[in-house]
Design an enzyme around this catalytic site. Structure first.
Site, PDB file in Angstrom:
ATOM      1  N   GLU A 143       0.839  -1.191   0.000  1.00  0.00           N
ATOM      2  CA  GLU A 143       0.000   0.000   0.000  1.00  0.00           C
ATOM      3  C   GLU A 143       0.875   1.242   0.000  1.00  0.00           C
ATOM      4  O   GLU A 143       2.034   1.214   0.411  1.00  0.00           O
ATOM      5  CB  GLU A 143      -0.949   0.015   1.198  1.00  0.00           C
ATOM      6  CG  GLU A 143      -0.299  -0.008   2.560  1.00  0.00           C
ATOM      7  CD  GLU A 143      -1.356  -0.060   3.667  1.00  0.00           C
ATOM      8  OE1 GLU A 143      -2.248   0.785   3.660  1.00  0.00           O
ATOM      9  OE2 GLU A 143      -1.266  -0.969   4.508  1.00  0.00           O
ATOM     10  N   GLY A 165      -3.119   4.445  -2.616  1.00  0.00           N
ATOM     11  CA  GLY A 165      -3.826   3.213  -2.914  1.00  0.00           C
ATOM     12  C   GLY A 165      -3.257   1.989  -2.236  1.00  0.00           C
ATOM     13  O   GLY A 165      -2.213   2.025  -1.591  1.00  0.00           O
ATOM     14  N   ASP A 206       9.483  11.213  -8.970  1.00  0.00           N
ATOM     15  CA  ASP A 206       9.698  10.485  -7.711  1.00  0.00           C
ATOM     16  C   ASP A 206      10.600   9.270  -7.946  1.00  0.00           C
ATOM     17  O   ASP A 206      10.290   8.154  -7.532  1.00  0.00           O
ATOM     18  CB  ASP A 206       8.359  10.062  -7.103  1.00  0.00           C
ATOM     19  CG  ASP A 206       8.484   9.692  -5.628  1.00  0.00           C
ATOM     20  OD1 ASP A 206       9.454  10.132  -4.979  1.00  0.00           O
ATOM     21  OD2 ASP A 206       7.618   8.966  -5.115  1.00  0.00           O
TER      22      ASP A 206
END
Length: 324
Positions: free
Chosen positions: A66, A70, A181
């Protein structure tokens, strides 16, 4: 009574007990109805559980991870039985802006076809509003886990990882997508097609489309997005100015982590880490007792330049340096 003073029992027949047949029928009817009700309820519960664990054509098996937006489940396609990873938007993140961002993540990632980018199979939304998408299920570990278990990596292996990551970024940057990222947790090493150490670039959740309509841009210029230990100075100073070279800074920080077994900068707070990215020069790898080829160290430190103009100017240019 018998002639000898004992008792004799007469057979239980309908003439002696006229109420017996009716009672037996009532008892068996009650038992049959009870069993039928229990069977129906049990079947109904099984159906509800099966429906609750099924999204579209996918049957959920168990949770495997997770993140901020989400949850990820191992699943299989109901018809093809193909194992997949299913990402669901968390219910507590189900605001309209989150749904738009989640859906846009899928649409953007689905445009990428490079073998070192994770493949999106399908996406949809259930009748009760749960948004999900299905992607390939990877057999491997992310770079964060690899270093955690195995420590600093050999230069040759690091170069091979960087080359494949560059390939994925070349395609993304060519269509105007910036990942934003790049970090060890978002790069996996997998076993695929009999090949080991196949890189897969994950999670375009913070992706920025360079030429995007302002009406649908979901990440504001004032938002600080990314992971502090791998965040380029311009991401902190002027988030709206990021470009392909921002991803190369992150990739340089990943390379440093792989070679040294530690992040470029450490600190007690996000502010301290960000300040170092803005103002402090990275220490040479040799300062940590890590011996790597001088040319490789130069490439890594070039990616970590504060000024984007001093970095490799594209993922293709970085790949050429690595190949050399």
């Amino acid at each position: 009574p018998t002639p000898h003073g004992g008792l004799a029992w007469r057979a239980l027949d309908s003439s002696a007990f006229p109420w017996l047949p009716a009672s037996a029928v009532m008892i068996w009817t009650f038992v049959s109805v009870t069993c039928a009700v229990i069977t129906k309820v049990t079947h109904g519960l099984r159906v509800e559980i099966r429906e609750a664990r099924q999204l579209g054509q996918y049957v959920l098996e168990h949770k495997i991870g997770e993140g901020g937006m989400g949850e990820v489940y191992r699943a299989r396609h109901g018809m093809m039985r193909r194992p997949s990873a299913l990402k669901l938007l968390r219910r507590d993140q189900a605001g309209e802006s989150s749904l738009r961002r989640f859906e846009r993540e899928v649409q953007l990632t689905a445009r990428l076809t490079h073998p070192n980018t994770i493949t999106i199979f399908d996406y949809g939304r259930t009748h009760d509003g749960v948004f999900y998408y299905a992607m390939e299920l990877l057999d491997g570990a992310n770079l964060e886990r690899v270093v955690e278990v195995d420590g600093p990596q050999a230069p040759g292996r690091v170069v091979r990882i960087l080359l494949m990551a560059c390939g994925a970024l070349i395609e993304a940057h060519a269509i105007g997508l910036i990942h934003r990222d790049i970090k060890p947790a978002n790069i996996m090493l997998c076993m695929q097609g009999g090949e080991q150490d196949v890189v897969k670039l994950l999670d375009f959740g913070l992706v920025k489309e360079l030429e995007v309509d302002r009406q649908i841009q979901l990440t504001g210029a004032s938002a600080l997005t990314g992971t502090p230990q791998y965040m380029a100075p311009e991401t902190i100073r002027a988030p709206d100015s990021v470009d392909a070279r921002t991803d190369l800074y992150g990739l340089g920080a990943v390379a440093y982590y792989l070679l040294a077994g530690r992040e470029v900068f450490g600190g007690q707070s996000i502010v301290e880490v960000c300040s170092q990215h803005l103002h402090q020069k990275p220490e040479p790898l040799s300062a940590h007792g890590i011996q790597v080829p001088a040319a490789l160290e130069a490439i890594v430190l070039a990616c970590l330049e504060k000024n984007p103009e001093h970095r490799p100017q594209s993922a293709a240019a970085l790949r050429q340096k690595l190949e050399a």
